[in-house]
Scaffold this motif. Sequence first.
Motif, short mmCIF file in Angstrom:
data_model
loop_
_atom_site.label_atom_id
_atom_site.label_comp_id
_atom_site.label_asym_id
_atom_site.label_seq_id
_atom_site.Cartn_x
_atom_site.Cartn_y
_atom_site.Cartn_z
N MET A 122 31.24 -80.17 -2.16
CA MET A 122 29.60 -80.00 -2.36
C MET A 122 29.19 -80.56 -0.85
O MET A 122 28.56 -81.47 -0.41
N THR A 123 28.40 -79.49 -0.27
CA THR A 123 27.42 -79.49 0.24
C THR A 123 26.12 -79.75 0.11
O THR A 123 25.66 -79.01 -0.29
N VAL A 124 25.77 -80.85 1.29
CA VAL A 124 24.02 -80.84 0.78
C VAL A 124 23.92 -79.81 2.05
O VAL A 124 23.71 -81.08 3.65
N ARG A 125 22.72 -79.02 1.84
CA ARG A 125 21.44 -78.38 2.48
C ARG A 125 20.43 -79.48 2.82
O ARG A 125 19.65 -79.66 2.06
N ALA A 126 20.43 -79.52 3.93
CA ALA A 126 18.60 -79.90 4.19
C ALA A 126 17.46 -79.22 3.67
O ALA A 126 17.45 -77.74 3.41
N LYS A 127 16.24 -80.03 3.18
CA LYS A 127 15.55 -79.17 2.95
C LYS A 127 14.36 -78.60 4.05
O LYS A 127 14.08 -79.04 4.80
N PRO A 128 13.53 -77.67 3.17
CA PRO A 128 13.19 -76.83 4.26
C PRO A 128 11.70 -77.68 4.69
O PRO A 128 11.55 -78.53 3.86
N ALA A 129 11.47 -77.53 5.71
CA ALA A 129 10.36 -78.35 6.58
C ALA A 129 8.88 -78.60 5.34
O ALA A 129 8.78 -79.48 5.16
N ARG A 130 8.56 -77.18 4.35
CA ARG A 130 7.14 -77.71 3.64
C ARG A 130 7.46 -78.64 2.07
O ARG A 130 6.91 -78.65 1.90
N TRP A 131 9.09 -78.74 1.90
CA TRP A 131 9.80 -79.49 1.09
C TRP A 131 9.17 -80.84 2.07
O TRP A 131 8.96 -81.63 1.00
N GLN A 132 8.97 -81.01 2.78
CA GLN A 132 9.56 -82.63 3.07
C GLN A 132 8.08 -83.43 2.96
O GLN A 132 8.79 -84.73 2.90
#
Length: 146
Positions: free
Chosen positions: A1-11
């Motif tokens: 399972m790959t973990v995608r980076a969170k969009p900037a607006r969610w950080q």
Amino acid sequence: MTVRAKPARWQGSDDAIRAVQVAFDVEEAVLEAVRKAAFDRHVSTSDQIRQVLGLTTTAGPKRPRLTVSLGAADYEFLAARYGLAADDRLAIKERATRDLIAFAGGGKAAAKSTTKNAAKSTAKSAAKSAPDGVKQSARTGKPARR
């Protein structure tokens, strides 16, 4: 399972996700005093508690709104009350909003808000209920031009 980076607006929401809601078991008089102070100062009870405890509060403007949790049975009841389909949650919300405004005695600002939201609600409801193959404008609810 790959973990995608969170969009900037969610950080920026990481701290909010880690926050813990705390419930205070206090006497009715304390509850009433906090709620009344919050009402008098036009802040949420949460912000009033934060002020009493010397914690920071958000200074940004907040959209004034009321919230309530509704379950499937609640939507069924309201749908029957308003003569609507239980799955037409947007129309049910609009009718409930009108009831709340009527409860408060109406008013120019309330009527203006309802009229604006009613147009949006009606257009969205109409767009959802369009016959298959007929596209409707989300803004007007009329058949879209091609």
